[in-house]
Design an enzyme around this catalytic site. Structure first.
Site, PDB file in Angstrom:
ATOM      1  N   SER A  65       0.794  -1.240   0.000  1.00  0.00           N
ATOM      2  CA  SER A  65       0.000   0.000   0.000  1.00  0.00           C
ATOM      3  C   SER A  65       0.817   1.275   0.000  1.00  0.00           C
ATOM      4  CB  SER A  65      -0.950   0.017   1.200  1.00  0.00           C
ATOM      5  OG  SER A  65      -2.057  -0.781   0.908  1.00  0.00           O
ATOM      6  N   LYS A  68       0.473   3.367  -3.009  1.00  0.00           N
ATOM      7  CA  LYS A  68      -0.715   4.217  -3.217  1.00  0.00           C
ATOM      8  C   LYS A  68      -0.339   5.701  -3.200  1.00  0.00           C
ATOM      9  CE  LYS A  68      -3.758   0.739  -1.102  1.00  0.00           C
ATOM     10  NZ  LYS A  68      -4.518   0.372   0.127  1.00  0.00           N
ATOM     11  N   TYR A 192      -3.467  -2.678 -10.381  1.00  0.00           N
ATOM     12  CA  TYR A 192      -3.340  -2.421  -8.943  1.00  0.00           C
ATOM     13  C   TYR A 192      -2.480  -3.494  -8.251  1.00  0.00           C
ATOM     14  CZ  TYR A 192      -4.848  -2.255  -4.034  1.00  0.00           C
ATOM     15  OH  TYR A 192      -4.868  -2.227  -2.667  1.00  0.00           O
ATOM     16  N   TYR A 240      -4.828   3.422   7.905  1.00  0.00           N
ATOM     17  CA  TYR A 240      -6.177   2.856   8.010  1.00  0.00           C
ATOM     18  C   TYR A 240      -6.805   3.244   9.350  1.00  0.00           C
ATOM     19  CZ  TYR A 240      -4.071   0.257   4.237  1.00  0.00           C
ATOM     20  OH  TYR A 240      -3.408  -0.075   3.104  1.00  0.00           O
ATOM     21  N   VAL A 258       1.057  -3.705   3.825  1.00  0.00           N
ATOM     22  CA  VAL A 258       0.993  -5.005   4.508  1.00  0.00           C
ATOM     23  C   VAL A 258       2.255  -5.849   4.314  1.00  0.00           C
ATOM     24  CG1 VAL A 258      -1.527  -5.221   4.627  1.00  0.00           C
ATOM     25  CG2 VAL A 258      -0.301  -6.106   2.634  1.00  0.00           C
TER      26      VAL A 258
END
Ligand code: GLU
Length: 304
Positions: A65, A68, A192, A240, A258
């Site tokens: 992530s 991103k 992705y 998150y 992760v």
């Protein structure tokens, strides 16, 4: 006068090596489940261009992530504020792959860092091109940011996630049902998953994060007003439903993945990358967070 950074990093790496409570390695992506939890690495690049590091700084890990952040920079460069019509800017308070909120809010993801929001952002970067072209732009951006061409996508990790990515497929189809996906779900997700499978070392990641620190070190890929906004999103949404706790403990904008990596920014001062594969209950690196908490305290680094 020698910099105090190196001895602080050495001490943190030494202490982290002996820890037995290392969290749990992500196992929903089978390739990631094979990574040894014993790894620990931390790298710092300062605004003056000095590089410091301790631990496994030459071992590549899956950025997941953290990528991103880079696709967000590309999507904003391409579409500007139009992106915000498709994705929000509020912390989610939900798990990274939650579908509940997406349904309640009619297919507009809360922010670009929860999976649904990142899928929309990748979809924006894809924008009718072949996934290969979009991926070339994404990996090209990361390499340019790090000024290092030896950064690659790990195909096995991408395929491993693709084979079991049922929740992400559900999110993508749900976005499509709400007319918030421009490309076929399989195309956007293929892009992705490959983007998430970018592999780099903490040194490469800290260098790739320099554009977010502002100042003159490294290539200027994004305008300063946009850098500030990206840092604001990293602070409020980068971990998150653990984002509030991370801001409380560390006090720096950061983005986790992760794979156990975290990129943290001390605006105007430093870009930091840390990696320890074991995750806490929110899916953020357990020892990575602790290491950043200590480094920030000992260096007196905080945006507050
Ligand atoms: N590729 C991962 C997923 O979509 C990214 C999640 C993360 O790193 O937090 O599930």
């Amino acid at each position: 006068m020698p910099s105090p950074i190196q001895p602080v990093l050495d001490q943190i790496a030494l202490d982290m090596q002996s820890r037995t409570d290392r969290g749990h390695v992500a196992d929903y992506i089978p390739e990631l489940a094979r990574v040894a939890p014993s790894h620990f690495a931390i790298s710092v690049v300062t605004a003056g261009g000095n590089v410091f590091g301790a631990g496994d700084i030459s071992t590549g890990f899956s950025a997941q992530s953290i990528t991103k952040v880079f696709t967000l920079a590309i999507a904003l460069g391409r579409s500007g504020d139009q992106l915000w019509q498709r994705v929000g800017r509020e912390p989610s308070g939900n798990a990274f792959n939650s579908i509940v909120q997406l349904e309640n809010e009619n297919g507009r993801p809360r922010n670009p860092f929860v999976n649904a929001g990142a899928i929309v952002t990748t979809d924006e970067v894809l924008a009718g091109r072949a996934p290969k072209q979009a991926l070339a732009e994404i990996i090209g951006f990361v390499r340019a940011a790090a000024e290092d061409s030896d950064i690659h996508i790990n195909e096995a990790v991408a395929r491993s996630e693709q084979s079991l990515g049922h929740r992400n497929f559900a999110l993508a189809h749900f976005l499509a049902a709400h007319d918030n996906l421009r490309n076929a779900p399989e195309m956007t997700l293929g892009t992705y998953f490959h983007q998430c499978a970018i592999e780099l070392t903490t040194t490469q990641l800290a260098r790739a994060g320099r554009f977010l620190m502002g100042g003159t070190e490294g290539p200027r890929l994004v305008s300063q007003p946009r850098v500030r906004r990206m840092n604001a999103l990293m602070l409020t949404c980068g971990h998150y439903d653990g984002s509030g706790d991370f801001a409380f403990r560390v006090g720096l904008p950061a983005k986790s993945g992760v794979g156990g990596g975290i990129l943290a920014i001390v605006p105007g001062v430093a870009s930091i990358a840390v990696w320890s594969p074991g995750l806490d209950e929110n899916g953020n690196s357990k020892l990575g967070t602790e290491a950043l908490e200590r480094l920030a305290r000992e260096m007196d680094w905080s945006i507050f």
